[in-house]
Design an enzyme around this catalytic site. Structure first.
Site, short mmCIF file in Angstrom:
data_model
loop_
_atom_site.label_atom_id
_atom_site.label_comp_id
_atom_site.label_asym_id
_atom_site.label_seq_id
_atom_site.Cartn_x
_atom_site.Cartn_y
_atom_site.Cartn_z
N LYS A 14 -15.62 7.47 0.24
CA LYS A 14 -16.62 7.90 1.22
C LYS A 14 -18.04 7.57 0.77
O LYS A 14 -18.82 7.04 1.54
CB LYS A 14 -16.51 9.41 1.47
N ARG A 89 -15.60 20.69 5.24
CA ARG A 89 -14.36 20.72 4.47
C ARG A 89 -13.48 21.89 4.88
O ARG A 89 -12.36 22.01 4.37
CB ARG A 89 -14.67 20.83 2.98
N ARG A 128 -13.11 6.37 -12.34
CA ARG A 128 -14.51 6.75 -12.09
C ARG A 128 -15.00 7.71 -13.18
O ARG A 128 -16.14 7.65 -13.62
CB ARG A 128 -14.62 7.41 -10.71
N ARG A 134 -18.92 12.72 -14.40
CA ARG A 134 -18.53 13.90 -13.62
C ARG A 134 -17.37 14.61 -14.30
O ARG A 134 -16.30 14.05 -14.47
CB ARG A 134 -18.12 13.47 -12.20
N ARG A 146 -8.19 19.21 -6.76
CA ARG A 146 -9.06 18.82 -5.63
C ARG A 146 -8.25 18.21 -4.50
O ARG A 146 -8.52 18.47 -3.33
CB ARG A 146 -10.14 17.84 -6.11
P1 ADP Z 1 -14.93 14.42 -4.05
O1 ADP Z 1 -14.84 14.16 -2.59
O2 ADP Z 1 -14.69 13.21 -4.89
O3 ADP Z 1 -14.09 15.61 -4.50
P2 ADP Z 1 -17.62 15.51 -3.76
O4 ADP Z 1 -18.76 14.96 -4.52
O5 ADP Z 1 -17.60 15.35 -2.29
O6 ADP Z 1 -16.38 14.80 -4.45
O7 ADP Z 1 -17.44 17.06 -4.08
C1 ADP Z 1 -17.37 17.55 -5.39
C2 ADP Z 1 -17.20 19.08 -5.40
O8 ADP Z 1 -18.33 19.69 -4.73
C3 ADP Z 1 -15.99 19.61 -4.62
O9 ADP Z 1 -14.81 19.60 -5.41
C4 ADP Z 1 -16.48 21.03 -4.28
O10 ADP Z 1 -16.38 21.89 -5.39
C5 ADP Z 1 -17.95 20.84 -3.99
N1 ADP Z 1 -18.18 20.60 -2.54
C6 ADP Z 1 -18.64 19.44 -1.98
N2 ADP Z 1 -18.72 19.57 -0.64
C7 ADP Z 1 -18.28 20.81 -0.34
C8 ADP Z 1 -18.09 21.53 0.87
N3 ADP Z 1 -18.37 20.99 2.07
N4 ADP Z 1 -17.62 22.81 0.81
C9 ADP Z 1 -17.33 23.37 -0.36
N5 ADP Z 1 -17.47 22.75 -1.55
C10 ADP Z 1 -17.94 21.48 -1.55
#
Ligand code: ADP
Length: 192
Positions: A14, A89, A128, A134, A146
Site C-alpha cells: 500500500k 481498519r 523489509r 520497524r 498483524r
Molecule cells: P502494516 O500495514 O504493514 O501493518 P502500518 O504502518 O499501516 O503497517 O501500521 C502499523 C501499525 O500501526 C499497526 O499494526 C497498528 O498497530 C497501527 N495502526 C495503523 N493504522 C491503524 C488503524 N487504522 N487503527 C488502529 N491501529 C493502526
C-alpha cells in the site's frame, strides 16, 4: 473529490503504491502507520500511547486513531482528494470516515484492495524488517499477529464497501510498475 481507501493486508504494498499514485493523481496520502511512527519518533503523547499496541502488532484503539485521522484530514483543506492507507481498519473507523467526509460534502469514492497471499506477505515483511528499522517487521510472531488481526478485524471492510458497490480488487503480485498500472486502470475509470 476522489477519496480512495487503499486496502490490503500488512505487506501488500500500500505505502509503495500510494507514494506513486499521490503524485500521479495529485491526492493527499495519509498513512496512519506513518503518522503514528512520526509521533513515536517525536515522543508525543499520541506516540507514547500508540507504541505499546504497535510493538505487539495490535490495533491502536479506535478512539485514538479516529481523532488523529480527523486532524490529518483537517490539515488539508482544499485538497483534490485523499488516499487513505491503513485506515479504516475496523467498521467503527469506516463509519467515522463516512461521517467526516459527509461533513465536507464528499464521500469515499472507492476501496481498492491489493490481493496478496499470506506466505508472500510474511516473506516481504521479514525482508523489509532487515532495513526499515520497524520493530513490528523484525519478529515473525508479530508479523503473523498483524496478519491475524487483519483477517479478524479488518477484512470485514471488504463486505462493508462491497455493499455500497465501492469495492475493487487488484492482483498485488507483480512488479511495482505492473501493480501501479492495475491500480491506475481502476482510478482512471472512476474519474472518467
Ligand atoms: P502494516 O500495514 O504493514 O501493518 P502500518 O504502518 O499501516 O503497517 O501500521 C502499523 C501499525 O500501526 C499497526 O499494526 C497498528 O498497530 C497501527 N495502526 C495503523 N493504522 C491503524 C488503524 N487504522 N487503527 C488502529 N491501529 C493502526
Amino acid at each position: 473529490m476522489t477519496n480512495l481507501v487503499l486496502f490490503g493486508p500488512p505487506g501488500a504494498g500500500k505505502g509503495t503504491q500510494a507514494d506513486i499514485l499521490k503524485e500521479k493523481y495529485q491526492l493527499i496520502h495519509i498513512s496512519t502507520g506513518d503518522v503514528f511512527r512520526n509521533n513515536i519518533k517525536n515522543k508525543t503523547e499520541l506516540g507514547l500511547n500508540a507504541k505499546s499496541y504497535m510493538d505487539k502488532g495490535q490495533l491502536v484503539p479506535d478512539e485514538v486513531t479516529i481523532k488523529m485521522l480527523n486532524a490529518e484530514v483537517d490539515k488539508n483543506e482544499g485538497a483534490k482528494g485523499f488516499i487513505f492507507d491503513g485506515f479504516p481498519r475496523t467498521a467503527a473507523q469506516a463509519d467515522a470516515l463516512a461521517e467526516l467526509l459527509k461533513l465536507k460534502n464528499t464521500e469515499v469514492t472507492a476501496m481498492i484492495a491489493l490481493e496478496v497471499d499470506d506466505e508472500i506477505l510474511v516473506d516481504r515483511l521479514l525482508e523489509r524488517g532487515k532495513t526499515s528499522g520497524r520493530k513490528d517487521d523484525a519478529d515473525e510472531s508479530v508479523i503473523r499477529n498483524r496478519i491475524k488481526v487483519y483477517y479478524n478485524e479488518t477484512a470485514v471492510l471488504k463486505e462493508y464497501y462491497k455493499k455500497q458497490d465501492k469495492y475493487y480488487g487488484v492482483d498485488g503480485v507483480g512488479s511495482i510498475e505492473e501493480i501501479t498500472q492495475r491500480l491506475s486502470a481502476v482510478i482512471d475509470k472512476l474519474q472518467a
